[in-house]
Design an enzyme around this catalytic site. Structure first.
Site, short mmCIF file in Angstrom:
data_model
loop_
_atom_site.label_atom_id
_atom_site.label_comp_id
_atom_site.label_asym_id
_atom_site.label_seq_id
_atom_site.Cartn_x
_atom_site.Cartn_y
_atom_site.Cartn_z
N ASP A 8 0.88 -1.16 0.00
CA ASP A 8 0.00 0.00 0.00
C ASP A 8 0.93 1.23 0.00
O ASP A 8 2.14 1.10 0.17
CB ASP A 8 -0.89 -0.06 1.25
CG ASP A 8 -1.72 1.20 1.44
OD1 ASP A 8 -2.31 1.67 0.46
OD2 ASP A 8 -1.73 1.73 2.57
N ASP A 10 -0.23 5.09 1.15
CA ASP A 10 -0.52 6.01 2.26
C ASP A 10 -0.49 5.28 3.60
O ASP A 10 -1.08 4.20 3.75
CB ASP A 10 -1.89 6.66 2.08
CG ASP A 10 -1.95 7.55 0.86
OD1 ASP A 10 -0.95 8.22 0.56
OD2 ASP A 10 -3.01 7.59 0.19
#
Length: 238
Positions: A8, A10
């Site tokens: 991922d 953020d």
């Protein structure tokens, strides 16, 4: 066979949310209440489109945004981890699946000189239009009932692994590193022998802690990039 590393972006690679970080460009660093309240659940990308339109109306240009975005902090230990992966590309393929956008991710990775670590970045396509406003689109159309409308990370991961397999690139295991609620769906794709790495104290960690039967893979919680690095070094030794 290589290991596939899936990140991922953020609150995983970077230690904040790139979409909310951009608000620092705005005078007073705050969006109007009407704009803030226009968000509908599952439609974050549409909301960010309105935010970017507002930034354009305020005269905020590409160079202003870039200056703010490259100041976003990486998660502690993450750049060391990424450099390690970059030095061991014969053992690892590495991709990003993110709800952010192509422009922000490219700026941030390039500034830290880690963009070459990643074989592919799957995220919402963004571009500056003819008048200099940033625009963003949904990554794809999907039929998953649990994911936001713009992106089902599980679908992306499934399709990537299938495409790689069709090109005779098979993986010994998949390691998924994430933090958010939208990382739960792709983690359910993992099999026994794979590794799910939720960030300690974040939404994904909490979901899995409530019901470990959701996940077939090994679970290894992390707080810093150094812990992930230690895990990858162990994988290389075996």
């Amino acid at each position: 066979m290589k290991t596939l590393l899936v990140f991922d972006f953020d609150h995983t690679i970077i230690n904040d949310n790139s979409d909310t970080w951009i608000v620092q460009c705005v005078p007073g660093k705050k969006l109007p209440n009407g704009l803030q309240n226009s968000y509908e659940k599952g439609k974050w990308t549409e909301y960010m489109g309105r935010v970017f339109s507002y930034l354009g109306e305020q005269g905020i240009r590409e160079e202003d945004m870039k200056r703010i975005m490259i100041a976003i902090p990486y998660t502690p230990g993450m750049t060391d981890l990424l450099h390690f992966i970059g030095q061991n590309k014969d053992s690892f393929d590495c991709i990003i699946i993110s709800d952010s956008n192509t422009i922000f991710i490219d700026w941030i990775l390039t500034h830290a000189n880690v963009h070459n670590v990643f074989d592919k970045v799957f995220t919402n396509p963004a571009a500056f239009d003819s008048v200099g406003n940033l625009t963003v689109q949904n990554f794809h159309v999907h039929h998953c009932t649990t994911c936001p409308t713009n992106l089902c990370k599980k679908k992306v991961l499934e399709e990537f692994v299938a495409k790689q397999s069709s090109n005779s690139a098979h993986y010994s295991k998949i390691v998924y590193v994430g933090d958010g609620g939208n990382d739960l769906c792709p983690v359910t794709f993992l099999k026994k022998g794979d590794i799910a790495m939720p960030r300690a104290g974040y939404t994904l960690d909490k979901h899995i802690a409530k019901d470990v039967t959701l996940v077939d893979s090994t679970i290894s919680v992390w707080s810093t990039g150094a812990e992930i690095l230690s895990h990858l070094k162990l994988l290389l030794e075996h």
